[in-house]
Design a protein around this motif. Structure first.
Motif, PDB file in Angstrom:
ATOM      1  N   MET A   1       0.689  -1.283   0.039  1.00 42.76           N
ATOM      2  CA  MET A   1      -0.036   0.113  -0.124  1.00 42.76           C
ATOM      3  C   MET A   1       0.893   1.254  -0.196  1.00 42.76           C
ATOM      4  O   MET A   1       1.655   1.535   0.755  1.00 42.76           O
ATOM      5  N   LEU A   2       0.633   2.258  -1.058  1.00 39.87           N
ATOM      6  CA  LEU A   2       1.619   3.326  -1.237  1.00 39.87           C
ATOM      7  C   LEU A   2       0.993   4.347  -0.006  1.00 39.87           C
ATOM      8  O   LEU A   2      -0.306   4.503   0.181  1.00 39.87           O
ATOM      9  N   SER A   3       1.891   5.225   0.417  1.00 36.66           N
ATOM     10  CA  SER A   3       1.557   6.151   1.311  1.00 36.66           C
ATOM     11  C   SER A   3       0.823   7.496   0.580  1.00 36.66           C
ATOM     12  O   SER A   3       1.395   7.920  -0.732  1.00 36.66           O
ATOM     13  N   PRO A   4      -0.063   8.159   1.031  1.00 34.16           N
ATOM     14  CA  PRO A   4      -0.498   9.404   0.361  1.00 34.16           C
ATOM     15  C   PRO A   4       0.419  10.458   0.547  1.00 34.16           C
ATOM     16  O   PRO A   4      -0.066  11.333  -0.419  1.00 34.16           O
ATOM     17  N   PHE A   5       1.232  10.769   1.658  1.00 32.43           N
ATOM     18  CA  PHE A   5       2.070  12.050   1.671  1.00 32.43           C
ATOM     19  C   PHE A   5       3.155  11.656   2.546  1.00 32.43           C
ATOM     20  O   PHE A   5       3.170  10.794   3.116  1.00 32.43           O
ATOM     21  N   PHE A   6       4.185  12.609   2.464  1.00 34.07           N
ATOM     22  CA  PHE A   6       5.379  12.516   3.363  1.00 34.07           C
ATOM     23  C   PHE A   6       5.442  13.756   4.173  1.00 34.07           C
ATOM     24  O   PHE A   6       5.763  13.695   5.242  1.00 34.07           O
ATOM     25  N   LEU A   7       5.529  15.003   3.427  1.00 37.95           N
ATOM     26  CA  LEU A   7       6.014  16.260   4.042  1.00 37.95           C
ATOM     27  C   LEU A   7       4.606  16.766   4.798  1.00 37.95           C
ATOM     28  O   LEU A   7       4.606  17.500   5.851  1.00 37.95           O
ATOM     29  N   THR A   8       3.783  17.114   3.930  1.00 37.81           N
ATOM     30  CA  THR A   8       2.357  17.806   3.988  1.00 37.81           C
ATOM     31  C   THR A   8       1.174  17.109   3.729  1.00 37.81           C
ATOM     32  O   THR A   8       1.375  16.338   2.723  1.00 37.81           O
ATOM     33  N   PRO A   9       0.170  17.051   4.275  1.00 38.60           N
ATOM     34  CA  PRO A   9      -1.120  16.315   3.935  1.00 38.60           C
ATOM     35  C   PRO A   9      -1.999  16.897   2.971  1.00 38.60           C
ATOM     36  O   PRO A   9      -2.872  16.292   2.434  1.00 38.60           O
ATOM     37  N   HIS A  10      -1.451  18.293   2.554  1.00 39.36           N
ATOM     38  CA  HIS A  10      -2.360  18.701   1.533  1.00 39.36           C
ATOM     39  C   HIS A  10      -1.482  19.351   0.547  1.00 39.36           C
ATOM     40  O   HIS A  10       0.041  19.928   0.775  1.00 39.36           O
ATOM     41  N   LEU A  11      -1.802  19.375  -0.796  1.00 32.56           N
ATOM     42  CA  LEU A  11      -1.170  20.039  -1.816  1.00 32.56           C
ATOM     43  C   LEU A  11       0.469  19.529  -1.894  1.00 32.56           C
ATOM     44  O   LEU A  11       1.235  20.178  -2.116  1.00 32.56           O
ATOM     45  N   GLU A  12       0.548  18.235  -1.559  1.00 27.98           N
ATOM     46  CA  GLU A  12       1.962  17.774  -1.974  1.00 27.98           C
ATOM     47  C   GLU A  12       2.211  17.239  -3.344  1.00 27.98           C
ATOM     48  O   GLU A  12       1.352  16.266  -3.831  1.00 27.98           O
ATOM     49  N   THR A  13       3.148  17.614  -4.035  1.00 29.74           N
ATOM     50  CA  THR A  13       3.350  17.208  -5.254  1.00 29.74           C
ATOM     51  C   THR A  13       4.563  16.160  -5.556  1.00 29.74           C
ATOM     52  O   THR A  13       5.560  16.229  -4.591  1.00 29.74           O
ATOM     53  N   GLY A  14       4.386  15.087  -6.103  1.00 30.41           N
ATOM     54  CA  GLY A  14       5.266  14.074  -6.342  1.00 30.41           C
ATOM     55  C   GLY A  14       5.802  14.322  -7.782  1.00 30.41           C
ATOM     56  O   GLY A  14       5.332  14.713  -8.636  1.00 30.41           O
ATOM     57  N   THR A  15       7.306  14.187  -7.988  1.00 28.22           N
ATOM     58  CA  THR A  15       7.798  14.347  -9.306  1.00 28.22           C
ATOM     59  C   THR A  15       8.825  13.170  -9.462  1.00 28.22           C
ATOM     60  O   THR A  15       9.399  12.736  -8.742  1.00 28.22           O
ATOM     61  N   ASP A  16       8.787  12.926 -11.017  1.00 25.27           N
ATOM     62  CA  ASP A  16       9.720  11.829 -11.243  1.00 25.27           C
ATOM     63  C   ASP A  16       9.956  12.100 -12.668  1.00 25.27           C
ATOM     64  O   ASP A  16       9.233  12.788 -13.435  1.00 25.27           O
ATOM     65  N   GLU A  17      10.901  11.291 -13.462  1.00 23.52           N
ATOM     66  CA  GLU A  17      11.484  11.511 -14.794  1.00 23.52           C
ATOM     67  C   GLU A  17      11.228  10.188 -15.483  1.00 23.52           C
ATOM     68  O   GLU A  17      11.375   8.981 -14.720  1.00 23.52           O
TER      69      GLU A  17
END
Length: 219
Positions: A1-17
Motif C-alpha cells: 500500500m503506497l503512502s498518500p503523503f510525506f511532508l504535508t497532507p495537502h497539496l504535496e506534489t510528487g515528481t519523477d522522470e
C-alpha cells in the motif's frame, strides 16, 4: 500500500522522470498533486506496471488529480547541461506549471531537487528571479525508490513514462529504422546496430556512448 503523503497532507506534489538512460529522445518529467483521498489499487512505480495498466492509469490520474504537468527536455539540452541536470531541470519546470502551487515536493531518487550549488539556470526554460524564489521556497526532499512508496511519485512516474512513450512513438514515424516504437530509445542491441548502420539523428544524445566500441575506448 503506497503512502498518500510525506511532508504535508495537502497539496504535496510528487515528481519523477523517464528516459534518463536512453540514447535518443527527451528526458521527460511529470509532477502530480493528488487529492488526499485518492486511491487506486494498481498504482505503483511505472516500471512495475505493464503498458496496458499504465495506459489505463493515465486518464484516471489526470481526471482525479488536483493538478499535473509534463516537461520534455530535448537531447540538445541534455548534451548541453548533462542528463542529471536535465532531469532535475525538467522536474523544476514541471513544478512551476502546477496550479495551485504545491506546499511541498517529494522527488524520486537520491538527487536533491535543489542542487548543492543552487538552481542551474541554463538549458531549457530560463527561470525568472520570481520563479527561482518559488522553487527555493517550497519544502522538498528526495526519496530513494519513492515511486514504490508514495502515491504522488508513483502517479508522476506513470505520466512521465506514458507521455515519453507517446513522444517516442511519434518520432518513430520519422525515423522507423531505429524502432523507437519498440525500444523507446534505450540502448538495445537493435538500436545500436541501427546507429552503426544509419548513423545518428537530431534525436540522439551525442554526449552519450552510443556504440559498444565507444564504451571500450572510454572505460
Amino acid at each position: 500500500m503506497l503512502s498518500p503523503f510525506f511532508l504535508t497532507p495537502h497539496l504535496e506534489t510528487g515528481t519523477d522522470e523517464a528516459g534518463r538512460g536512453c540514447l535518443a529522445g527527451p528526458v521527460t518529467a511529470a509532477a502530480v498533486i493528488l487529492p488526499s483521498d485518492f486511491h487506486y489499487e494498481f498504482l505503483n512505480d511505472s516500471k512495475q506496471l505493464s503498458e496496458k495498466v499504465r495506459e489505463k492509469l493515465r486518464p484516471i490520474i489526470e481526471q482525479q488529480c488536483i493538478s499535473f504537468a509534463i516537461t520534455h527536455l530535448e537531447p540538445f539540452i541534455i548534451d548541453e547541461i548533462n542528463i542529471l541536470n536535465a532531469s532535475i531541470k525538467a522536474m523544476q519546470e514541471s513544478i512551476l506549471k502546477l496550479d495551485p502551487r504545491p506546499e511541498s515536493i517529494i522527488v524520486d531518487g537520491n538527487s536533491p531537487f535543489i542542487p548543492k550549488g543552487g538552481i542551474k539556470n541554463r538549458g531549457g526554460k530560463i527561470f525568472t528571479d520570481a520563479e527561482i524564489e518559488i522553487l527555493n521556497s517550497i519544502p522538498n526532499t528526495s526519496i530513494i525508490k519513492g515511486d514504490s512508496k508514495f502515491m504522488s511519485i508513483a502517479a508522476a512516474s506513470v505520466l512521465a513514462k506514458t507521455y515519453r512513450d507517446e513522444y517516442m512513438n511519434r518520432i518513430h514515424i520519422e525515423f522507423p529504422m531505429y524502432n523507437w516504437k519498440q525500444n523507446k530509445g534505450y540502448p538495445t542491441k537493435e538500436h545500436r546496430e541501427a546507429i552503426r548502420k544509419f548513423g545518428t539523428t537530431k534525436y540522439h544524445r551525442m554526449t552519450f556512448r552510443l556504440l559498444p566500441e565507444q564504451l571500450k575506448l572510454e572505460i
